[in-house]
Write an enzyme that holds these catalytic residues in place. Sequence first.
Site, PDB file in Angstrom:
ATOM      1  N   LYS A 114     -10.299  -5.285  10.190  1.00  0.00           N
ATOM      2  CA  LYS A 114     -11.128  -5.484   8.994  1.00  0.00           C
ATOM      3  C   LYS A 114     -11.934  -6.770   9.089  1.00  0.00           C
ATOM      4  O   LYS A 114     -13.044  -6.836   8.580  1.00  0.00           O
ATOM      5  CB  LYS A 114     -10.265  -5.475   7.726  1.00  0.00           C
ATOM      6  CG  LYS A 114      -9.745  -4.094   7.397  1.00  0.00           C
ATOM      7  CD  LYS A 114      -9.306  -3.965   5.959  1.00  0.00           C
ATOM      8  CE  LYS A 114      -8.893  -2.536   5.658  1.00  0.00           C
ATOM      9  NZ  LYS A 114      -8.334  -2.346   4.337  1.00  0.00           N
ATOM     10  N   LYS A 196     -10.635   5.830  14.100  1.00  0.00           N
ATOM     11  CA  LYS A 196      -9.986   6.499  12.969  1.00  0.00           C
ATOM     12  C   LYS A 196     -11.025   6.856  11.901  1.00  0.00           C
ATOM     13  O   LYS A 196     -11.927   6.053  11.642  1.00  0.00           O
ATOM     14  CB  LYS A 196      -8.969   5.492  12.398  1.00  0.00           C
ATOM     15  CG  LYS A 196      -8.052   6.011  11.351  1.00  0.00           C
ATOM     16  CD  LYS A 196      -7.252   4.854  10.756  1.00  0.00           C
ATOM     17  CE  LYS A 196      -8.097   3.982   9.863  1.00  0.00           C
ATOM     18  NZ  LYS A 196      -7.369   3.102   8.956  1.00  0.00           N
ATOM     19  N   LYS A 199     -12.970   5.065   5.357  1.00  0.00           N
ATOM     20  CA  LYS A 199     -13.863   5.074   4.187  1.00  0.00           C
ATOM     21  C   LYS A 199     -15.054   4.155   4.401  1.00  0.00           C
ATOM     22  O   LYS A 199     -16.103   4.336   3.815  1.00  0.00           O
ATOM     23  CB  LYS A 199     -13.103   4.557   2.958  1.00  0.00           C
ATOM     24  CG  LYS A 199     -11.964   5.447   2.497  1.00  0.00           C
ATOM     25  CD  LYS A 199     -11.406   4.911   1.179  1.00  0.00           C
ATOM     26  CE  LYS A 199     -10.033   5.444   0.869  1.00  0.00           C
ATOM     27  NZ  LYS A 199      -9.004   4.428   0.716  1.00  0.00           N
TER      28      LYS A 199
HETATM   29  P1  TYM Z   1      -5.914   3.465   2.341  1.00  0.00           P
HETATM   30  O1  TYM Z   1      -6.561   3.677   1.037  1.00  0.00           O
HETATM   31  O2  TYM Z   1      -6.732   2.832   3.419  1.00  0.00           O
HETATM   32  O3  TYM Z   1      -5.369   4.829   2.924  1.00  0.00           O
HETATM   33  C1  TYM Z   1      -4.590   5.682   2.119  1.00  0.00           C
HETATM   34  C2  TYM Z   1      -3.696   6.550   2.996  1.00  0.00           C
HETATM   35  O4  TYM Z   1      -4.494   7.341   3.893  1.00  0.00           O
HETATM   36  C3  TYM Z   1      -4.014   7.189   5.222  1.00  0.00           C
HETATM   37  N1  TYM Z   1      -5.156   7.294   6.134  1.00  0.00           N
HETATM   38  C4  TYM Z   1      -5.229   8.167   7.148  1.00  0.00           C
HETATM   39  N2  TYM Z   1      -4.371   9.092   7.592  1.00  0.00           N
HETATM   40  C5  TYM Z   1      -4.758   9.841   8.659  1.00  0.00           C
HETATM   41  N3  TYM Z   1      -5.961   9.698   9.289  1.00  0.00           N
HETATM   42  C6  TYM Z   1      -6.855   8.774   8.868  1.00  0.00           C
HETATM   43  N4  TYM Z   1      -8.036   8.653   9.463  1.00  0.00           N
HETATM   44  C7  TYM Z   1      -6.503   7.957   7.753  1.00  0.00           C
HETATM   45  N5  TYM Z   1      -7.143   6.960   7.071  1.00  0.00           N
HETATM   46  C8  TYM Z   1      -6.301   6.565   6.094  1.00  0.00           C
HETATM   47  C9  TYM Z   1      -3.391   5.804   5.262  1.00  0.00           C
HETATM   48  O5  TYM Z   1      -2.453   5.707   6.320  1.00  0.00           O
HETATM   49  C10 TYM Z   1      -2.758   5.718   3.894  1.00  0.00           C
HETATM   50  O6  TYM Z   1      -1.485   6.350   3.918  1.00  0.00           O
HETATM   51  N6  TYM Z   1      -2.538  -0.095   2.965  1.00  0.00           N
HETATM   52  C11 TYM Z   1      -2.651   1.225   2.362  1.00  0.00           C
HETATM   53  C12 TYM Z   1      -2.581   1.170   0.853  1.00  0.00           C
HETATM   54  C13 TYM Z   1      -1.299   0.626   0.311  1.00  0.00           C
HETATM   55  C14 TYM Z   1      -0.004   1.215   0.431  1.00  0.00           C
HETATM   56  C15 TYM Z   1       0.881   0.360  -0.293  1.00  0.00           C
HETATM   57  C16 TYM Z   1       0.472   2.349   1.076  1.00  0.00           C
HETATM   58  C17 TYM Z   1      -1.143  -0.496  -0.426  1.00  0.00           C
HETATM   59  N7  TYM Z   1       0.163  -0.665  -0.814  1.00  0.00           N
HETATM   60  C18 TYM Z   1       2.253   0.650  -0.367  1.00  0.00           C
HETATM   61  C19 TYM Z   1       1.833   2.623   0.990  1.00  0.00           C
HETATM   62  C20 TYM Z   1       2.702   1.768   0.275  1.00  0.00           C
HETATM   63  C21 TYM Z   1      -3.947   1.857   2.840  1.00  0.00           C
HETATM   64  O7  TYM Z   1      -4.334   1.673   3.947  1.00  0.00           O
HETATM   65  O8  TYM Z   1      -4.621   2.619   2.000  1.00  0.00           O
END
Ligand code: TYM
Length: 329
Positions: A114, A196, A199
């Site tokens: 990031k 990957k 967003k």
């Molecule tokens: P975020 O919003 O980036 O992603 C949300 C979830 O989507 C999964 N993900 C993917 N899975 C497969 N292929 C992809 N290309 C892909 N892109 C995203 C992420 O692994 C995630 O499960 N850090 C977390 C948010 C968070 C969180 C937490 C998660 C904050 N606190 C506590 C679990 C527990 C995140 O990256 O969100």
Amino acid sequence: MDSKKVVFSGIQPTGNIHLGNYLGAVKNWVDMQDMYDNIFCIVNSHAITIKQNPKELIQKTLDLACILIACGIDPKKSNLFIQSKIDYHPALAWILDCNIFMGDMTRMTQFKDKSNKNPKNINVGLFNYPALMAADILLYQVDLVPVGSDQKQHIELTRNVAMKFNRDFGECFKIPEPLILKEGARVMGLDDPTTKMSKSATGKNHAIFLLDEPDVIISKIKKATTDSNSNIVFDENRAGVYNLLCIYEVLSKKNRASIEDEFANKGYGVFKNALAEIIIDTLRPIQTKYRELNNDKKYIQEILQNGLDSVLPRAESTYNKAKELIGLL
Ligand code: TYM
């Protein structure tokens, strides 16, 4: 007494929710709802580690709630709430901060990714992101954290800080396990299958968003990167085709051998049409439900309030225990 295992997971209200988020996380949350005591959190405080327009952030937060419910998060089975409504999250993150070594935090690869993407805004919150994520999880005495594979390292850090705290100050946190299903755990970008699906990527054909119209989905899949071979087989060395086949595998629920049979001696055109069709069919009911719910903002607010009311006492109890154990008045 409810003896179901506790599941917690989160998603950021940044950008548009895409097929990677759905297949790596949200679909699994929905599919497993009956089995567990579920807590799902819209992590808007994590979102501000990247610059956000404040008005848009509020809108995106509420919109994401609407999409998650449209995806099938059922308020009767799952608690859905907004992270910033519970101040114990940043409060516990501070206590955890004081128990995470710099060396462990600097190993986090997401921070490196990031900061490379946002070189003008490498802020302390971005560095500290994993401590807030650990707090999210540890506050709720969680058994399982269903996420995509990119989050594995953060959960490892969460486990380590929880074990260290328990050892140093006394039993306080349950040690959570990541729940990463093989299928869908890492969906790659359609335009560049070596990165990957994300967003924040800017390429027009990088991601399928859950609210994309059918003609947009068809066009994105048609343009998705493949290669000059023509046979359609699962081969990890052919990243583009492999990624598309993996998406087809999760959505069709067919096994790899029967998928290879289905497209034997057929070209990419036939396969891409079938893939676009199955994505459209999967997203259609979600989009219909989203449009319905979007007209009923009061209902969404009610769900978020109920979720908040139900999880708040758990957060309060864990936080107070951590505070007491560490000697804060
Ligand atoms: P975020 O919003 O980036 O992603 C949300 C979830 O989507 C999964 N993900 C993917 N899975 C497969 N292929 C992809 N290309 C892909 N892109 C995203 C992420 O692994 C995630 O499960 N850090 C977390 C948010 C968070 C969180 C937490 C998660 C904050 N606190 C506590 C679990 C527990 C995140 O990256 O969100």
